[in-house]
Design a protein around this motif. Structure first.
Motif, PDB file in Angstrom:
ATOM      1  N   ARG A 158       0.849  -0.955   0.268  1.00 48.76           N
ATOM      2  CA  ARG A 158       0.026  -0.067  -0.149  1.00 48.76           C
ATOM      3  C   ARG A 158       1.198   1.542   0.303  1.00 48.76           C
ATOM      4  O   ARG A 158       0.857   2.308  -0.553  1.00 48.76           O
ATOM      5  CB  ARG A 158      -1.164   0.070   1.298  1.00 48.76           C
ATOM      6  CG  ARG A 158      -2.245  -0.750   1.395  1.00 48.76           C
ATOM      7  CD  ARG A 158      -2.934  -0.657   2.429  1.00 48.76           C
ATOM      8  NE  ARG A 158      -4.373  -1.665   2.414  1.00 48.76           N
ATOM      9  CZ  ARG A 158      -3.573  -3.024   3.577  1.00 48.76           C
ATOM     10  NH1 ARG A 158      -3.042  -2.625   4.125  1.00 48.76           N
ATOM     11  NH2 ARG A 158      -4.017  -3.757   3.511  1.00 48.76           N
ATOM     12  N   LEU A 185      -6.376   6.026   4.050  1.00 49.36           N
ATOM     13  CA  LEU A 185      -7.716   4.634   3.933  1.00 49.36           C
ATOM     14  C   LEU A 185      -9.032   4.517   4.093  1.00 49.36           C
ATOM     15  O   LEU A 185      -9.976   4.327   2.960  1.00 49.36           O
ATOM     16  CB  LEU A 185      -7.309   3.644   5.327  1.00 49.36           C
ATOM     17  CG  LEU A 185      -5.879   2.868   4.641  1.00 49.36           C
ATOM     18  CD1 LEU A 185      -5.714   1.496   5.333  1.00 49.36           C
ATOM     19  CD2 LEU A 185      -5.983   2.315   3.448  1.00 49.36           C
ATOM     20  N   ASP A 240      -9.069  -1.236  -1.886  1.00 47.26           N
ATOM     21  CA  ASP A 240      -7.959  -1.091  -1.953  1.00 47.26           C
ATOM     22  C   ASP A 240      -7.148  -1.750  -3.124  1.00 47.26           C
ATOM     23  O   ASP A 240      -6.123  -1.430  -3.530  1.00 47.26           O
ATOM     24  CB  ASP A 240      -6.993  -2.216  -1.136  1.00 47.26           C
ATOM     25  CG  ASP A 240      -7.013  -1.196   0.458  1.00 47.26           C
ATOM     26  OD1 ASP A 240      -7.912  -0.477   1.102  1.00 47.26           O
ATOM     27  OD2 ASP A 240      -6.341  -1.900   2.016  1.00 47.26           O
TER      28      ASP A 240
END
Lengths: 456, 211
Positions: free
Chosen positions: A172, A189, A301
């Motif tokens: 990430r 996030l 994600d």
């Protein structure tokens, strides 16, 4: 005269750092395979016994979840430490089979079942962590939990492979999705995940409208055909996730839209982010065991990280796929300089690079390598500047030269094409990818923009 | 594109070897790869979407000649169109595949035909129209007659197949090979692969033969 381009080991001896670090990522197999030459059955028995012992210790006393996951909502179930996960995949199997294998025949490469292709190789036989591996993991944890993660340092550490325990969060960060600043991560996030589901709400219903129908239909046809042999991807919930990700990406990028091949690129992200919540084999995992929230996080994600990846290679998928044509040309040019013999062999039998390398570029070698290898490869691609575009070219060149002997042995067009479309990488793991990357790295420095005087 | 001429008569003069390039064209998911796989391995499996193309070879030993088929299985998605012509360039035969349960795919096959007609002279290429997935008879959208009629009107070979239940797959390829050989005989004397022999008016086109 001409020194062969593929003298990996020689290169390994001459270069210290990149290589050195690369070595210790070879977690599982390498330790068994590199020692194979000297290993006798007595040692093997002892090792097996030790594996067993360590394994049962670990089973009895699970480590705590790594703290580096602080940015991950932990509202589903306990996240088990992956180091345990890697040892515990079907415990019986691990206990019984691996030691047996080692004792009996010391196969150069145990047969890896197809479905196990996802996990990093041979999870069941993973030996306990070496001191070095532990130190490395510590280093990652330190970097990841510091107030401001030093991304340059993280890239440097990740180049030779990211330990699976910290891979999700590292990916990430490396992809640029997650900010280096610790405090901003959680909020980012949250915001990004909401944004993604905002897109879904706004656009997903349009999939059956006329102007998006073709896009959606193509995606819908392709999803069940993506990884058709792996149970994980046959689950309706998973297929729906893939459809949403691809559809939203496609309509937000009208210049390319959805092109076959892009579907493959979701897989590594999905698997890595899923692995954060799964203690057993990912490939057989039933996703209905996860909470809605967790699934949504994985989905969002995966979407964002895939988007970041695609940003760097969009011209691969725009009209007439100029990025691919350019890269295939560049590969041809590069190979003609690196290994004239192979190049001339192709010319002699009228093999065109586009005939085999189109797929290498379009699917980033994913069709040529087991999934576990792709994941390892992407550790490096995300650590390299322009990893998925520029560096990939050198990896392709190294990959081709790796088979030079087999190539030169083929004496006709048909044989060459059959070989090039079915290169035997089924048993590949971290070790082979490590060597491939080292060679690609060497080529990049020797041949990038280098004058022709390197021509042999 | 020719790698070597008809490497004919290496052993016996009267049993030459011919190499032919056969391309599979058609919409996405009509079963091109499955047909190729069935033909090569006599088996059926779910295949991944083809990227670019895949390549197979098959050797047929016939009475009068040995035929080596180079089968190029292409990607169906239109997006790949720009690279597709690279694959069908120099083809000796084409299988235009459609899915009998999806009418649109027949339309697409017709478009492919148009493209081939632009690229190739009338008699340069053997074309077969193939309606796949007869195992899904209850979902049929294209009546057999429709495909057959179209094929006849354009002098194409025609067959309905099922890669899944192994229906007429071999036969299609065999029919194509036979027709290629027949043309070879008509254009004799020394036929060479990939060479465009002058296609005189005397060479009547073989009519549509139902496989």
């Amino acid at each position: 005269k001409s020194k062969k381009a593929s003298s990996f080991h020689e290169f390994a001896r001459n270069t210290s750092d990149a290589w050195d670090i690369g070595d210790d990522e070879d977690e599982d197999f390498s330790s068994s395979s590199s020692s194979l030459q000297t290993l006798n059955s007595k040692v093997a028995k002892a090792t097996a016994a030790q594996v067993l012992e360590n394994h049962s210790k670990l089973r009895a006393k699970p480590e705590r979840a790594p703290s580096a996951f602080s940015d991950v909502p932990t509202n589903c179930k306990v996240i088990k430490s992956s180091s345990e996960a890697q040892l515990s995949r079907t415990a019986e199997e691990a206990c019984v089979r691996t030691p047996l294998q080692k004792q009996q025949s010391l196969p150069l490469r145990p047969v890896i079942p197809l479905v196990a292709r996802i996990s990093d190789q041979n999870a069941s036989g993973a030996p306990p962590m070496t001191v070095r591996e532990k130190t490395r993991l510590e280093k990652f944890r330190q970097l990841l939990s510091s107030h401001n993660t030093d991304l340059d340092e993280l890239r440097k550490c990740s180049w030779p492979g990211v330990p699976r325990e910290v891979r999700p969060v590292t990916w990430r960060l490396l992809s640029g999705y997650l900010p280096a600043n610790m405090e901003r991560r959680k909020l980012t996030l949250q915001r990004k995940r909401e944004e993604y589901f905002g897109f879904i709400q706004q656009y997903y219903d349009s999939r059956n409208e006329e102007h998006h129908q073709d896009t959606y239909r193509q995606i819908h046809i392709d999803i069940p055909r993506t990884n058709p042999l792996i149970p994980l991807f046959q689950q309706p919930l998973v297929q729906e996730i893939f459809e949403r990700i691809l559809f939203i990406w496609a309509i937000r990028h009208p210049a390319s839209g959805y092109v076959q091949g892009i579907n493959d690129l979701v897989t590594p992200f999905f698997v890595v982010f899923l692995s954060e919540y799964v203690e057993e084999d990912v490939e057989n995992f039933d996703v209905t065991n996860l909470s809605q929230d967790v699934l949504r996080s994985i989905e969002a994600d995966s979407f964002w990280c895939m988007s970041k990846l695609l940003d760097g290679i969009q011209d691969n998928y725009t009209f007439a796929q100029p990025g691919i044509q350019k890269k295939v040309k560049a590969l041809e040019e590069l190979v003609s300089r690196i290994d004239e013999q192979v190049h001339n062999h192709f010319r002699k039998y009228e093999v065109e690079y586009l005939q085999f390398a189109f797929r290498w570029m379009n699917n980033l070698l994913m069709r040529e390598l087991p999934l576990r290898c792709t994941i390892r490869l992407w550790d490096t691609y995300q650590s390299e500047p322009e990893g998925f575009s520029h560096f990939h070219l050198y990896v392709c060149a190294a990959f081709l030269i790796k088979w030079r002997k087999e190539i030169l042995d083929e004496e006709d067009f048909q044989g060459l094409l059959m070989l090039l479309q079915n290169l035997p990488t089924i048993h590949w793991g971290n070790e082979e990818i490590g060597l491939l990357l080292a060679e690609a790295y060497r080529l990049k420095y020797m041949f990038a923009d280098a004058p022709n005087h390197y021509r042999r | 594109m020719a790698q070597e001429g008809a490497a004919g008569g290496s052993l016996e003069r009267h049993c030459p070897t011919y190499i032919y390039k056969v391309v599979l064209l058609g919409s996405t998911a009509v079963g091109k790869s499955s047909l190729a796989y069935r033909y090569m391995k006599n088996d059926f499996q779910e295949s991944l979407p083809t990227v670019g193309c895949s390549f197979f070879t098959k050797i047929l030993r016939m009475e009068s000649a040995t035929v080596k088929l180079e089968i190029w299985d292409t990607a169906g998605q239109e997006k790949y169109h720009s690279v597709c012509h690279l694959y069908y360039r120099g083809a000796h035969a084409a299988l235009l595949v459609y899915d009998i349960t999806n009418k649109e795919t027949l339309g697409r096959a017709k478009q492919w035909l148009k493209e081939l007609e632009k690229e190739f002279l009338h008699d340069e290429i053997v074309i077969a129209l193939v309606g796949n997935k007869t195992d899904l008879a209850e979902e049929r959208e294209v009546p057999t007659e429709e495909g057959e009629e179209f094929a006849r009107s354009r002098s194409l070979l025609f067959a309905e197949t099922s890669a899944k239940s192994n229906h007429q797959v071999k036969d299609v390829f065999m029919a194509v090979a036979l027709q290629l050989l027949q043309r070879e005989a008509e254009t004799a004397p020394a036929p060479r692969r990939g060479q465009h022999v002058d296609l005189g008016a005397s060479r009547a086109r073989t009519g549509c033969c139902r496989v």
